[in-house]
Write a protein that holds these residues in place. Structure first.
Motif: not given
Ligand SMILES: Cc1cc2nc3c(=O)[nH]c(=O)nc-3n(C[C@H](O)[C@H](O)[C@H](O)COP(=O)(O)O)c2cc1C
Ligand code: SF4
Ligand code: SF4
Length: 265
Positions: A3, A151-153, A46-47, A77, A75, A107
């Motif tokens: 992250t 990893k919620e949207d 990745d984040i 998050y 891609k 997100s």
């Protein structure tokens, strides 16, 4: 899972928020955007998190500049936290659109309400009131960290419809004038020529001339100079002389200077 949390800050509220968040997300690197370079290395995290103050009901120009420059994995998050004093308005909607233009999906975007550093509208609130806001912010940061780990949207947080329309107009009208708004700054007789204001300014907008700060009309309006001056010698127009200065109580001048010098926070 790597992250990267990018943070821009004037008085430490966003730095503190980013730190608290990073420690709860785990394996997170904090990267300062104060005085960031014009060329950025590829961000392979990745984040990706963005934490910054709301300025004039929108995204501060240095953060927009950073968004122009950032290169990422295809891609990641992406999440954001807009730190403010109670009026996030349409900041996170604006950010979502800016990211979309870069083929990045925001997100989730959260508002964190902390004590105001906009001294023309009022000096620092009492320590008791500051602690109340900080405690409420910590609870929310805990929840945000959970959302990011999963990893919620979610829809981004925003103000009421009238605020979003009205304040977005003021933001757009103000943008071209921000760099020159430093014409209201001056150092009074209390200035000890320490040079801290020049060192802390993320825009390199202050030059020390004959021992006194001179503002260069490329201001970002972060208010670091006026709030961190140890002598409270910097004024903004006529109304700040007797107003209490503010910076986040857990953020030191050393932390801020490290942020400005691009050292790890
Ligand atoms: C020029 C300027 C404009 C601001 N505009 C807003 C605003 O539109 N809405 C709001 O809630 N707070 C506003 N604030 C307050 C900051 O967003 C808030 O104090 C924030 O926590 C500061 O974060 P920092 O310490 O990381 O710089 C403004 C502050 C400054 C200096
Ligand atoms: S930080 Fe304050 S005292 Fe130090 S040089 Fe700047 S205005 Fe003067
Ligand atoms: S001059 Fe002051 S308000 Fe303007 S960018 Fe520099 S530190 Fe921030």
């Amino acid at each position: 899972m790597k992250t990267a949390v990018y943070v821009y800050t004037g008085t430490g509220n966003s730095l503190w928020t980013a730190r608290e968040l990073a420690s709860r997300i785990g394996q997170a690197e904090l990267i300062s955007l104060n005085r960031h370079e014009k060329q950025l290395p590829l961000c392979e995290a990745d984040i990706i998190g963005l934490v910054f103050p709301v300025h004039i009901w929108g995204v501060p120009p240095p953060v927009m500049e950073f968004l122009d420059l950032i290169k990422t994995n295809p891609k990641p998050y992406v999440f954001a936290v807009a730190v403010n004093a109670g009026q996030v308005a349409a900041t996170l909607i604006q950010l979502k659109k800016l990211l979309q233009a870069k083929n990045l999906h925001l997100s989730c975007g959260f508002s964190i309400d902390l004590p105001s550093n906009y001294i023309p509208w009022g000096g620092a609130i009492s320590q008791q009131k500051q602690q109340k806001k900080i405690s409420a912010a910590l609870e929310k940061i805990e929840r945000i960290a959970g959302t990011v780990r999963n990893k919620e949207d979610l829809p981004v947080e925003k103000g009421s419809l009238w605020q979003n329309i009205f304040f977005s107009l003021i933001y757009k009208k103000s943008l071209p004038h921000i760099a020159g708004m430093d014409k209201s700054f001056f150092a009074d007789e209390k200035c000890s020529s320490c040079g801290i204001c020049a060192k802390i300014c993320p825009a390199r907008n202050i030059l020390m001339t004959e021992g006194k700060p001179v503002w260069q009309r490329r201001c970002e309006q972060c208010f670091a100079c006026i709030q961190w001056c140890p002598e409270e010698a910097i004024q903004y127009g006529k109304g700040t002389r007797n107003k209490k200065r503010y910076h986040h109580p857990d953020i030191s001048l050393k932390d801020m200077l490290a942020c400005t010098e691009g050292k790890k926070s």
